[in-house]
Design a protein around this motif. Structure first.
Motif, PDB file in Angstrom:
ATOM      1  N   LEU A 152      17.386  19.098  42.645  1.00 25.31           N
ATOM      2  CA  LEU A 152      18.388  18.981  41.596  1.00 25.31           C
ATOM      3  C   LEU A 152      17.658  18.887  40.264  1.00 25.31           C
ATOM      4  O   LEU A 152      16.900  17.943  40.020  1.00 25.31           O
ATOM      5  N   ILE A 153      17.869  19.878  39.413  1.00 28.18           N
ATOM      6  CA  ILE A 153      17.273  19.918  38.083  1.00 28.18           C
ATOM      7  C   ILE A 153      18.334  19.486  37.084  1.00 28.18           C
ATOM      8  O   ILE A 153      19.429  20.036  37.060  1.00 28.18           O
ATOM      9  N   SER A 154      18.020  18.507  36.253  1.00 27.85           N
ATOM     10  CA  SER A 154      18.962  18.082  35.221  1.00 27.85           C
ATOM     11  C   SER A 154      18.255  18.066  33.869  1.00 27.85           C
ATOM     12  O   SER A 154      17.382  17.232  33.622  1.00 27.85           O
ATOM     13  N   GLN A 155      18.619  19.024  33.043  1.00 30.74           N
ATOM     14  CA  GLN A 155      18.119  19.140  31.677  1.00 30.74           C
ATOM     15  C   GLN A 155      18.996  20.140  30.946  1.00 30.74           C
ATOM     16  O   GLN A 155      19.952  20.658  31.513  1.00 30.74           O
ATOM     17  N   ASP A 156      18.674  20.407  29.699  1.00 33.12           N
ATOM     18  CA  ASP A 156      19.521  21.309  28.914  1.00 33.12           C
ATOM     19  C   ASP A 156      19.271  22.772  29.288  1.00 33.12           C
ATOM     20  O   ASP A 156      18.282  23.108  29.931  1.00 33.12           O
ATOM     21  N   LEU A 157      20.200  23.618  28.850  1.00 37.18           N
ATOM     22  CA  LEU A 157      20.072  25.057  29.035  1.00 37.18           C
ATOM     23  C   LEU A 157      20.114  25.725  27.667  1.00 37.18           C
ATOM     24  O   LEU A 157      21.139  25.667  26.972  1.00 37.18           O
TER      25      LEU A 157
ATOM     26  N   ILE B 224      31.701  17.114  48.837  1.00 37.78           N
ATOM     27  CA  ILE B 224      31.231  18.090  49.831  1.00 37.78           C
ATOM     28  C   ILE B 224      29.899  17.658  50.456  1.00 37.78           C
ATOM     29  O   ILE B 224      29.248  18.446  51.145  1.00 37.78           O
ATOM     30  N   ASN B 225      29.501  16.393  50.183  1.00 40.49           N
ATOM     31  CA  ASN B 225      28.271  15.829  50.757  1.00 40.49           C
ATOM     32  C   ASN B 225      27.032  16.660  50.442  1.00 40.49           C
ATOM     33  O   ASN B 225      26.205  16.947  51.307  1.00 40.49           O
ATOM     34  N   LEU B 226      26.921  17.054  49.190  1.00 41.20           N
ATOM     35  CA  LEU B 226      25.760  17.818  48.733  1.00 41.20           C
ATOM     36  C   LEU B 226      24.657  16.845  48.328  1.00 41.20           C
ATOM     37  O   LEU B 226      24.851  16.000  47.457  1.00 41.20           O
ATOM     38  N   ASN B 227      23.494  16.959  48.984  1.00 39.01           N
ATOM     39  CA  ASN B 227      22.356  16.075  48.718  1.00 39.01           C
ATOM     40  C   ASN B 227      21.104  16.894  48.462  1.00 39.01           C
ATOM     41  O   ASN B 227      21.069  18.091  48.737  1.00 39.01           O
ATOM     42  N   PHE B 228      20.067  16.225  47.974  1.00 38.18           N
ATOM     43  CA  PHE B 228      18.872  16.930  47.534  1.00 38.18           C
ATOM     44  C   PHE B 228      17.607  16.235  48.038  1.00 38.18           C
ATOM     45  O   PHE B 228      17.582  15.025  48.226  1.00 38.18           O
ATOM     46  N   ASP B 229      16.549  17.046  48.222  1.00 38.67           N
ATOM     47  CA  ASP B 229      15.264  16.502  48.638  1.00 38.67           C
ATOM     48  C   ASP B 229      14.465  15.958  47.463  1.00 38.67           C
ATOM     49  O   ASP B 229      13.560  15.153  47.648  1.00 38.67           O
ATOM     50  N   ALA B 230      14.778  16.443  46.248  1.00 35.27           N
ATOM     51  CA  ALA B 230      14.037  16.016  45.066  1.00 35.27           C
ATOM     52  C   ALA B 230      14.930  16.072  43.835  1.00 35.27           C
ATOM     53  O   ALA B 230      15.867  16.881  43.770  1.00 35.27           O
ATOM     54  N   LEU B 231      14.643  15.202  42.884  1.00 38.96           N
ATOM     55  CA  LEU B 231      15.292  15.211  41.580  1.00 38.96           C
ATOM     56  C   LEU B 231      14.247  15.515  40.520  1.00 38.96           C
ATOM     57  O   LEU B 231      13.132  14.986  40.567  1.00 38.96           O
ATOM     58  N   TYR B 232      14.613  16.338  39.560  1.00 39.38           N
ATOM     59  CA  TYR B 232      13.719  16.678  38.451  1.00 39.38           C
ATOM     60  C   TYR B 232      14.521  16.520  37.159  1.00 39.38           C
ATOM     61  O   TYR B 232      15.404  17.313  36.872  1.00 39.38           O
ATOM     62  N   LEU B 233      14.230  15.451  36.417  1.00 39.14           N
ATOM     63  CA  LEU B 233      14.929  15.173  35.171  1.00 39.14           C
ATOM     64  C   LEU B 233      14.027  15.504  33.994  1.00 39.14           C
ATOM     65  O   LEU B 233      12.921  14.961  33.872  1.00 39.14           O
ATOM     66  N   GLY B 234      14.483  16.401  33.131  1.00 39.64           N
ATOM     67  CA  GLY B 234      13.735  16.784  31.943  1.00 39.64           C
ATOM     68  C   GLY B 234      14.414  16.273  30.687  1.00 39.64           C
ATOM     69  O   GLY B 234      14.843  15.124  30.629  1.00 39.64           O
ATOM     70  N   TYR B 235      14.548  17.146  29.679  1.00 42.60           N
ATOM     71  CA  TYR B 235      15.192  16.724  28.438  1.00 42.60           C
ATOM     72  C   TYR B 235      16.661  16.373  28.715  1.00 42.60           C
ATOM     73  O   TYR B 235      17.407  17.177  29.266  1.00 42.60           O
ATOM     74  N   LEU B 236      17.069  15.174  28.313  1.00 41.30           N
ATOM     75  CA  LEU B 236      18.413  14.703  28.616  1.00 41.30           C
ATOM     76  C   LEU B 236      19.310  14.602  27.383  1.00 41.30           C
ATOM     77  O   LEU B 236      20.430  15.085  27.385  1.00 41.30           O
TER      78      LEU B 236
END
Length: 273
Positions: free
Chosen positions: A7-12, A70-82
Protein backbone atom coordinates in the motif's frame (compact mmCIF):
# COMPACT_ATOMS: atom_id res chain seq x y z
CA UNK A 1 -9.30 -11.91 3.05
CA UNK A 2 -7.32 -10.50 0.11
CA UNK A 3 -3.63 -10.30 1.03
CA UNK A 4 -0.43 -9.21 -0.64
CA UNK A 5 1.27 -6.27 -2.22
CA UNK A 6 2.26 -2.84 -1.03
CA UNK A 7 0.00 0.00 0.00
CA UNK A 8 1.58 3.24 -1.20
CA UNK A 9 0.25 6.45 0.34
CA UNK A 10 1.57 9.75 -1.00
CA UNK A 11 0.58 12.47 -3.43
CA UNK A 12 0.07 12.09 -7.17
CA UNK A 13 1.61 14.76 -9.39
CA UNK A 14 0.04 14.82 -12.85
CA UNK A 15 3.33 16.07 -14.38
CA UNK A 16 6.81 15.36 -13.09
CA UNK A 17 8.27 12.00 -12.05
CA UNK A 18 7.90 12.16 -8.28
CA UNK A 19 5.96 10.43 -5.49
CA UNK A 20 3.30 7.99 -6.72
CA UNK A 21 4.23 8.60 -10.37
CA UNK A 22 7.49 6.72 -9.79
CA UNK A 23 6.60 4.48 -6.84
CA UNK A 24 3.85 2.65 -8.74
CA UNK A 25 5.81 1.78 -11.91
CA UNK A 26 9.08 0.93 -10.11
CA UNK A 27 7.47 -1.40 -7.58
CA UNK A 28 5.16 -2.81 -10.24
CA UNK A 29 8.04 -3.56 -12.59
CA UNK A 30 9.74 -5.40 -9.73
CA UNK A 31 6.78 -7.76 -9.46
CA UNK A 32 5.07 -6.17 -6.48
CA UNK A 33 1.33 -5.62 -6.61
CA UNK A 34 0.87 -1.99 -5.64
CA UNK A 35 -2.24 -0.28 -4.31
CA UNK A 36 -2.44 3.51 -4.07
CA UNK A 37 -4.02 5.60 -1.33
CA UNK A 38 -3.44 9.11 -2.74
CA UNK A 39 -3.09 11.99 -0.29
CA UNK A 40 -3.53 14.76 -2.87
CA UNK A 41 -3.51 15.44 -6.61
CA UNK A 42 -1.19 18.17 -7.92
CA UNK A 43 -1.06 19.55 -11.45
CA UNK A 44 2.74 19.31 -11.20
CA UNK A 45 5.18 18.75 -8.38
CA UNK A 46 6.11 21.83 -6.38
CA UNK A 47 9.29 22.48 -8.36
CA UNK A 48 7.02 24.10 -10.95
CA UNK A 49 5.54 27.45 -10.01
CA UNK A 50 1.77 27.91 -9.53
CA UNK A 51 0.81 24.24 -9.27
CA UNK A 52 -2.71 23.25 -8.25
CA UNK A 53 -3.31 21.13 -5.14
CA UNK A 54 -6.41 19.08 -4.36
CA UNK A 55 -6.45 17.59 -0.86
CA UNK A 56 -7.84 14.03 -0.77
CA UNK A 57 -7.73 13.34 2.95
CA UNK A 58 -11.54 13.11 3.25
CA UNK A 59 -11.63 10.63 0.34
CA UNK A 60 -8.90 8.53 1.99
CA UNK A 61 -11.31 7.68 4.82
CA UNK A 62 -13.95 6.46 2.33
CA UNK A 63 -11.42 4.42 0.37
CA UNK A 64 -10.11 2.63 3.45
CA UNK A 65 -13.66 1.96 4.69
CA UNK A 66 -14.38 0.17 1.41
CA UNK A 67 -11.17 -1.85 1.62
CA UNK A 68 -12.11 -2.98 5.11
CA UNK A 69 -15.49 -4.18 3.84
CA UNK A 70 -13.82 -6.39 1.24
CA UNK A 71 -11.05 -7.49 3.66
CA UNK A 72 -8.26 -5.99 1.57
CA UNK A 73 -4.91 -6.27 3.40
CA UNK A 74 -1.29 -5.62 2.54
CA UNK A 75 2.13 -7.14 3.15
CA UNK A 76 3.81 -3.73 3.37
CA UNK A 77 3.01 -0.05 3.84
CA UNK A 78 5.00 2.71 2.15
CA UNK A 79 4.21 6.23 3.34
CA UNK A 80 5.84 9.13 1.49
CA UNK A 81 4.86 12.78 1.21
CA UNK A 82 1.61 13.20 3.15
CA UNK A 83 0.75 16.85 3.87
CA UNK A 84 -1.03 18.16 6.95
CA UNK A 85 -4.43 16.48 6.64
CA UNK A 86 -3.14 13.14 5.37
CA UNK A 87 -0.66 13.03 8.24
CA UNK A 88 -3.60 13.44 10.63
CA UNK A 89 -5.38 10.62 8.79
CA UNK A 90 -2.45 8.24 9.24
CA UNK A 91 -1.98 9.15 12.88
CA UNK A 92 -5.62 8.20 13.43
CA UNK A 93 -5.83 5.12 11.18
CA UNK A 94 -2.45 3.42 11.00
CA UNK A 95 -3.18 0.98 13.83
CA UNK A 96 -6.33 -0.13 12.02
CA UNK A 97 -4.47 -0.72 8.75
CA UNK A 98 -1.06 -2.12 9.69
CA UNK A 99 -0.40 -5.66 10.87
CA UNK A 100 2.24 -6.81 13.31
CA UNK A 101 4.24 -8.67 10.65
CA UNK A 102 4.22 -5.89 8.05
CA UNK A 103 7.11 -3.96 6.61
CA UNK A 104 6.23 -0.31 7.27
CA UNK A 105 8.52 2.07 5.40
CA UNK A 106 8.06 5.74 6.29
CA UNK A 107 9.90 8.26 4.16
CA UNK A 108 9.17 11.50 6.09
CA UNK A 109 9.29 13.69 3.00
CA UNK A 110 9.10 17.16 4.52
CA UNK A 111 12.44 18.98 4.16
CA UNK A 112 15.73 19.23 2.29
CA UNK A 113 18.80 21.45 2.08
CA UNK A 114 18.21 22.69 5.63
CA UNK A 115 14.62 23.90 5.05
CA UNK A 116 11.07 22.60 5.42
CA UNK A 117 9.03 22.12 2.26
CA UNK A 118 6.59 24.83 1.32
CA UNK A 119 3.41 24.72 3.42
CA UNK A 120 4.88 22.59 6.23
CA UNK A 121 5.88 23.86 9.66
CA UNK A 122 7.06 22.86 13.14
CA UNK A 123 3.62 21.48 13.98
CA UNK A 124 4.01 19.07 11.08
CA UNK A 125 7.36 17.93 12.47
CA UNK A 126 5.77 17.32 15.89
CA UNK A 127 3.07 15.15 14.34
CA UNK A 128 5.61 13.27 12.22
CA UNK A 129 7.48 12.43 15.43
CA UNK A 130 4.27 10.73 16.61
CA UNK A 131 3.96 8.70 13.40
CA UNK A 132 7.49 7.45 12.83
CA UNK A 133 7.57 5.02 15.80
CA UNK A 134 5.12 2.94 13.72
CA UNK A 135 7.84 2.39 11.10
CA UNK A 136 9.92 -0.75 10.77
CA UNK A 137 12.14 1.21 8.34
CA UNK A 138 12.64 5.00 8.41
CA UNK A 139 14.37 6.69 5.44
CA UNK A 140 14.87 10.43 6.06
CA UNK A 141 17.46 12.61 4.39
CA UNK A 142 19.87 14.32 6.77
CA UNK A 143 17.78 17.53 6.95
CA UNK A 144 14.68 15.56 7.91
CA UNK A 145 16.68 13.60 10.47
CA UNK A 146 17.83 16.84 12.07
CA UNK A 147 14.28 18.23 12.24
CA UNK A 148 12.93 14.99 13.72
CA UNK A 149 15.58 15.13 16.45
CA UNK A 150 15.28 18.88 17.02
CA UNK A 151 18.98 19.27 16.18
CA UNK A 152 20.80 22.04 14.34
CA UNK A 153 22.43 20.88 11.12
CA UNK A 154 25.59 22.98 11.13
CA UNK A 155 27.79 20.42 9.38
CA UNK A 156 26.95 17.61 6.98
CA UNK A 157 29.17 14.56 7.29
CA UNK A 158 28.95 10.78 7.30
CA UNK A 159 29.78 10.81 11.01
CA UNK A 160 27.00 13.30 11.85
CA UNK A 161 24.51 11.30 9.80
CA UNK A 162 25.51 8.10 11.60
CA UNK A 163 25.02 9.86 14.93
CA UNK A 164 21.55 11.00 13.81
CA UNK A 165 20.61 7.50 12.59
CA UNK A 166 21.61 5.92 15.88
CA UNK A 167 19.74 8.56 17.87
CA UNK A 168 16.57 8.19 15.76
CA UNK A 169 16.58 4.42 16.22
CA UNK A 170 16.95 4.73 19.99
CA UNK A 171 14.69 7.72 20.61
CA UNK A 172 11.76 6.45 18.53
CA UNK A 173 12.33 2.69 18.97
CA UNK A 174 12.69 2.08 15.22
CA UNK A 175 14.61 -1.12 14.34
CA UNK A 176 15.93 0.13 10.99
CA UNK A 177 16.95 3.68 10.04
CA UNK A 178 18.57 4.70 6.75
CA UNK A 179 19.70 8.30 6.12
CA UNK A 180 20.06 9.01 2.41
CA UNK A 181 21.70 11.50 0.08
CA UNK A 182 24.49 12.69 2.38
CA UNK A 183 26.71 15.11 0.49
CA UNK A 184 30.21 14.27 1.73
CA UNK A 185 32.36 16.18 -0.79
CA UNK A 186 31.87 17.60 -4.28
CA UNK A 187 32.74 14.15 -5.64
CA UNK A 188 31.15 11.83 -3.08
CA UNK A 189 27.68 11.11 -1.69
CA UNK A 190 26.71 8.52 0.88
CA UNK A 191 24.12 6.75 3.01
CA UNK A 192 24.26 5.45 6.56
CA UNK A 193 22.10 2.97 8.39
CA UNK A 194 21.30 1.30 11.66
CA UNK A 195 19.93 -2.24 11.48
CA UNK A 196 18.98 -3.75 14.83
CA UNK A 197 21.71 -1.73 16.53
CA UNK A 198 24.42 -2.38 13.91
CA UNK A 199 25.84 0.64 12.05
CA UNK A 200 26.85 0.63 8.40
CA UNK A 201 27.63 3.17 5.68
CA UNK A 202 28.01 3.38 1.90
CA UNK A 203 29.77 5.90 -0.35
CA UNK A 204 29.22 6.51 -4.07
CA UNK A 205 30.51 8.89 -6.70
CA UNK A 206 28.35 12.01 -6.90
CA UNK A 207 27.01 12.88 -10.35
CA UNK A 208 26.53 16.46 -11.47
CA UNK A 209 23.11 18.05 -11.65
CA UNK A 210 20.07 18.34 -9.42
CA UNK A 211 16.98 16.25 -10.16
CA UNK A 212 13.51 16.16 -8.66
CA UNK A 213 12.16 12.79 -7.54
CA UNK A 214 15.43 11.03 -6.74
CA UNK A 215 14.37 10.46 -3.12
CA UNK A 216 11.09 8.87 -4.22
CA UNK A 217 12.87 6.69 -6.76
CA UNK A 218 15.45 5.66 -4.18
CA UNK A 219 12.81 4.69 -1.58
CA UNK A 220 10.82 2.71 -4.17
CA UNK A 221 13.82 0.76 -5.45
CA UNK A 222 15.06 0.25 -1.90
CA UNK A 223 11.70 -1.17 -0.78
CA UNK A 224 11.53 -3.44 -3.85
CA UNK A 225 14.95 -4.85 -2.94
CA UNK A 226 13.93 -5.35 0.70
CA UNK A 227 10.76 -7.18 -0.31
CA UNK A 228 12.86 -9.51 -2.49
CA UNK A 229 14.79 -10.60 0.59
CA UNK A 230 17.86 -8.35 0.41
CA UNK A 231 19.20 -6.93 3.67
CA UNK A 232 19.03 -3.18 4.23
CA UNK A 233 22.65 -2.42 3.38
CA UNK A 234 22.45 -4.36 0.11
CA UNK A 235 19.05 -2.81 -0.69
CA UNK A 236 20.48 0.64 -0.10
CA UNK A 237 23.41 -0.09 -2.42
CA UNK A 238 21.06 -1.37 -5.12
CA UNK A 239 18.84 1.72 -4.86
CA UNK A 240 21.82 4.09 -5.01
CA UNK A 241 23.21 2.38 -8.12
CA UNK A 242 19.75 2.45 -9.70
CA UNK A 243 19.55 6.22 -9.23
CA UNK A 244 23.03 6.62 -10.70
CA UNK A 245 22.02 4.68 -13.83
CA UNK A 246 18.83 6.73 -14.16
CA UNK A 247 20.71 10.04 -13.93
CA UNK A 248 23.44 8.92 -16.35
CA UNK A 249 20.75 8.14 -18.94
CA UNK A 250 18.76 11.35 -18.48
CA UNK A 251 18.58 13.81 -21.36
CA UNK A 252 15.32 15.51 -20.39
CA UNK A 253 14.75 18.65 -18.31
CA UNK A 254 15.82 17.76 -14.72
CA UNK A 255 12.52 19.21 -13.46
CA UNK A 256 10.87 16.06 -14.79
CA UNK A 257 13.22 13.78 -12.86
CA UNK A 258 15.76 11.14 -13.89
CA UNK A 259 15.06 8.56 -16.57
CA UNK A 260 14.32 5.71 -14.18
CA UNK A 261 13.09 3.46 -17.02
CA UNK A 262 16.68 3.17 -18.27
CA UNK A 263 17.72 1.51 -15.02
CA UNK A 264 14.80 -0.90 -14.65
CA UNK A 265 16.33 -3.91 -16.48
CA UNK A 266 19.42 -3.70 -14.25
CA UNK A 267 17.26 -3.25 -11.13
CA UNK A 268 15.13 -6.30 -11.89
CA UNK A 269 18.22 -8.43 -12.42
CA UNK A 270 19.97 -7.12 -9.31
CA UNK A 271 17.18 -7.54 -6.76
CA UNK A 272 16.65 -11.18 -7.75
CA UNK A 273 20.31 -12.26 -7.46
Amino acid sequence: MINGGVLISQDLSCAGQVSSSVALPILGACGTRSTLLPTAILSTHTGFQGNTYLDLSSEMTKIVAHWQKINLNFDALYLGYLGQNALDFWLDKIEQIKRADQVVLIDPAMADHGKMYRGLDEEYVKKMRQLIPKATILTPNITEAAFLLGEDLTKVSLEKAQEFATELAKKFSIPNVVITGISITKEKIGEVGVTDGKNWSLIQKKLSGSFFGTGDMFASAFLAAVLHGNNLEKSCSIAADFIRLAIMNTKQNPLFGPNYAAGLPWLLDEIEK
